[in-house]
Design a protein around this motif. Structure first.
Motif, PDB file in Angstrom:
ATOM      1  N   ALA A 169       0.829  -1.210   0.000  1.00  0.00           N
ATOM      2  CA  ALA A 169       0.000   0.000   0.000  1.00  0.00           C
ATOM      3  C   ALA A 169       0.866   1.264   0.000  1.00  0.00           C
ATOM      4  N   ILE A 170       1.878   1.295   0.844  1.00  0.00           N
ATOM      5  CA  ILE A 170       2.754   2.474   0.923  1.00  0.00           C
ATOM      6  C   ILE A 170       3.519   2.655  -0.382  1.00  0.00           C
ATOM      7  N   ILE A 171       3.977   1.572  -0.950  1.00  0.00           N
ATOM      8  CA  ILE A 171       4.724   1.640  -2.208  1.00  0.00           C
ATOM      9  C   ILE A 171       3.825   2.113  -3.356  1.00  0.00           C
ATOM     10  N   LEU A 172       2.603   1.655  -3.378  1.00  0.00           N
ATOM     11  CA  LEU A 172       1.696   2.014  -4.479  1.00  0.00           C
ATOM     12  C   LEU A 172       1.161   3.433  -4.383  1.00  0.00           C
ATOM     13  N   ILE A 173       0.741   3.853  -3.204  1.00  0.00           N
ATOM     14  CA  ILE A 173       0.089   5.167  -3.125  1.00  0.00           C
ATOM     15  C   ILE A 173       1.035   6.290  -2.723  1.00  0.00           C
ATOM     16  N   ARG A 174       2.211   5.952  -2.230  1.00  0.00           N
ATOM     17  CA  ARG A 174       3.219   6.932  -1.817  1.00  0.00           C
ATOM     18  C   ARG A 174       2.615   8.033  -0.936  1.00  0.00           C
TER      19      ARG A 174
ATOM     20  N   PRO B 256       3.999   0.461  13.048  1.00  0.00           N
ATOM     21  CA  PRO B 256       4.322   1.814  12.583  1.00  0.00           C
ATOM     22  C   PRO B 256       5.820   1.995  12.299  1.00  0.00           C
ATOM     23  N   ILE B 257       6.670   1.325  13.067  1.00  0.00           N
ATOM     24  CA  ILE B 257       8.118   1.389  12.787  1.00  0.00           C
ATOM     25  C   ILE B 257       8.391   0.787  11.407  1.00  0.00           C
ATOM     26  N   GLY B 258       7.802  -0.377  11.134  1.00  0.00           N
ATOM     27  CA  GLY B 258       7.968  -0.998   9.820  1.00  0.00           C
ATOM     28  C   GLY B 258       7.440  -0.120   8.698  1.00  0.00           C
ATOM     29  N   ALA B 259       6.302   0.524   8.927  1.00  0.00           N
ATOM     30  CA  ALA B 259       5.719   1.398   7.913  1.00  0.00           C
ATOM     31  C   ALA B 259       6.612   2.609   7.632  1.00  0.00           C
ATOM     32  N   LEU B 260       7.189   3.180   8.680  1.00  0.00           N
ATOM     33  CA  LEU B 260       8.088   4.320   8.483  1.00  0.00           C
ATOM     34  C   LEU B 260       9.357   3.907   7.752  1.00  0.00           C
ATOM     35  N   VAL B 261       9.892   2.739   8.087  1.00  0.00           N
ATOM     36  CA  VAL B 261      11.067   2.235   7.372  1.00  0.00           C
ATOM     37  C   VAL B 261      10.720   2.021   5.905  1.00  0.00           C
ATOM     38  N   CYS B 262       9.563   1.450   5.641  1.00  0.00           N
ATOM     39  CA  CYS B 262       9.110   1.243   4.263  1.00  0.00           C
ATOM     40  C   CYS B 262       9.010   2.577   3.522  1.00  0.00           C
ATOM     41  N   PHE B 263       8.399   3.553   4.153  1.00  0.00           N
ATOM     42  CA  PHE B 263       8.217   4.875   3.544  1.00  0.00           C
ATOM     43  C   PHE B 263       9.567   5.500   3.171  1.00  0.00           C
ATOM     44  N   VAL B 264      10.476   5.533   4.129  1.00  0.00           N
ATOM     45  CA  VAL B 264      11.778   6.186   3.923  1.00  0.00           C
ATOM     46  C   VAL B 264      12.627   5.427   2.904  1.00  0.00           C
ATOM     47  N   LEU B 265      12.699   4.123   3.048  1.00  0.00           N
ATOM     48  CA  LEU B 265      13.551   3.332   2.165  1.00  0.00           C
ATOM     49  C   LEU B 265      13.029   3.320   0.726  1.00  0.00           C
ATOM     50  N   TYR B 266      11.714   3.208   0.560  1.00  0.00           N
ATOM     51  CA  TYR B 266      11.187   3.217  -0.802  1.00  0.00           C
ATOM     52  C   TYR B 266      11.411   4.570  -1.468  1.00  0.00           C
ATOM     53  N   ALA B 267      11.267   5.636  -0.710  1.00  0.00           N
ATOM     54  CA  ALA B 267      11.533   6.969  -1.270  1.00  0.00           C
ATOM     55  C   ALA B 267      12.976   7.073  -1.757  1.00  0.00           C
ATOM     56  N   ALA B 268      13.891   6.422  -1.047  1.00  0.00           N
ATOM     57  CA  ALA B 268      15.300   6.473  -1.423  1.00  0.00           C
ATOM     58  C   ALA B 268      15.632   5.539  -2.594  1.00  0.00           C
TER      59      ALA B 268
ATOM     60  N   ARG C 234      16.069   4.020  -8.210  1.00  0.00           N
ATOM     61  CA  ARG C 234      17.398   3.432  -8.387  1.00  0.00           C
ATOM     62  C   ARG C 234      17.397   1.981  -8.849  1.00  0.00           C
ATOM     63  N   THR C 235      16.341   1.240  -8.510  1.00  0.00           N
ATOM     64  CA  THR C 235      16.326  -0.180  -8.853  1.00  0.00           C
ATOM     65  C   THR C 235      14.900  -0.677  -9.037  1.00  0.00           C
ATOM     66  N   LYS C 236      14.761  -1.639  -9.925  1.00  0.00           N
ATOM     67  CA  LYS C 236      13.439  -2.214 -10.182  1.00  0.00           C
ATOM     68  C   LYS C 236      12.992  -3.134  -9.051  1.00  0.00           C
ATOM     69  N   ILE C 237      13.924  -3.560  -8.219  1.00  0.00           N
ATOM     70  CA  ILE C 237      13.545  -4.432  -7.103  1.00  0.00           C
ATOM     71  C   ILE C 237      13.402  -3.648  -5.794  1.00  0.00           C
ATOM     72  N   ALA C 238      13.188  -2.361  -5.923  1.00  0.00           N
ATOM     73  CA  ALA C 238      12.973  -1.517  -4.731  1.00  0.00           C
ATOM     74  C   ALA C 238      11.808  -2.024  -3.873  1.00  0.00           C
ATOM     75  N   PRO C 239      10.700  -2.492  -4.467  1.00  0.00           N
ATOM     76  CA  PRO C 239       9.621  -3.002  -3.610  1.00  0.00           C
ATOM     77  C   PRO C 239      10.059  -4.178  -2.733  1.00  0.00           C
ATOM     78  N   SER C 240      10.831  -5.101  -3.291  1.00  0.00           N
ATOM     79  CA  SER C 240      11.233  -6.254  -2.486  1.00  0.00           C
ATOM     80  C   SER C 240      12.285  -5.874  -1.451  1.00  0.00           C
ATOM     81  N   ILE C 241      13.231  -5.034  -1.801  1.00  0.00           N
ATOM     82  CA  ILE C 241      14.244  -4.604  -0.830  1.00  0.00           C
ATOM     83  C   ILE C 241      13.572  -3.846   0.313  1.00  0.00           C
TER      84      ILE C 241
END
Length: 175
Positions: A42-47, A81-93, A97-104
């Motif tokens: 959800a976070i990756i799709l809707i940003r 919420p910690i996991g969600a924030l990590v997801c938010f920050v890491l996906y933004a970064a 840069r990479t097509k496998i950003a969702p899995s990383i």
């Protein structure tokens, strides 16, 4: 957030909750937390904005707590919420840069959620739970770490697999 985004988050969290519930009914030694995979998707799709991502994590934490068979379900209210924030920050970064950003992103977010859950649970009920392992913290770690890592790998694969078709569907809706 737009109402369409809220609907997407709601649907994905519901799917994750249903999958977690049914997987927990199997009573296997490892029950992957599918809610993490679906809030990451959800976070990756809707940003969302950062506070919205935190809200998604909080709702996911409440859902996880309600259907959890874990050692200390209230820890989910903090760990998700910690996991969600990590997801938010890491996906933004990583998204450009990479097509496998969702899995990383999902892999690292699941690790953050799982290990923060363990830390919170040990602080809250450590003595009681460690008694199952004869007070041996390393025995607990030897059992818990593989569960978190296997769940992280599983979630990363699921999200990467679902990302491509779901992002295409969302792009179609924007036309």
């Amino acid at each position: 957030m737009k109402s369409k985004d809220i609907a997407i988050v709601g649907i994905l969290l519901a799917i994750g909750a249903i999958l977690r519930y049914f997987l927990a009914m199997l009573h296997t030694p490892l029950t992957p937390n599918m809610i993490i995979a679906f809030y990451c998707l959800a976070i990756i799709l809707i940003r969302p904005k950062i506070l919205e991502a935190l809200g998604i994590g909080l709702v996911a934490g409440v859902l996880s707590m309600l259907i959890s068979s874990s050692m200390f379900p209230p820890a989910n209210i903090i760990s998700e919420p910690i996991g969600a924030l990590v997801c938010f920050v890491l996906y933004a970064a990583l998204r450009e840069r990479t097509k496998i950003a969702p899995s990383i992103t999902t892999f690292v977010a699941t690790l953050a959620s799982g290990f923060s859950f363990a830390a919170i649970a040990i602080i809250a009920i450590g003595a009681t739970y460690l008694a199952k392992y004869n007070g041996d913290m390393m025995a607990f770690v030897a059992v818990f770490v593989p569960i978190v890592v296997i769940t992280a790998v599983f979630n990363a694969i699921v999200v990467q697999f679902l990302y491509i078709p779901s992002s295409r569907v969302l792009l179609r809706g924007q036309e």
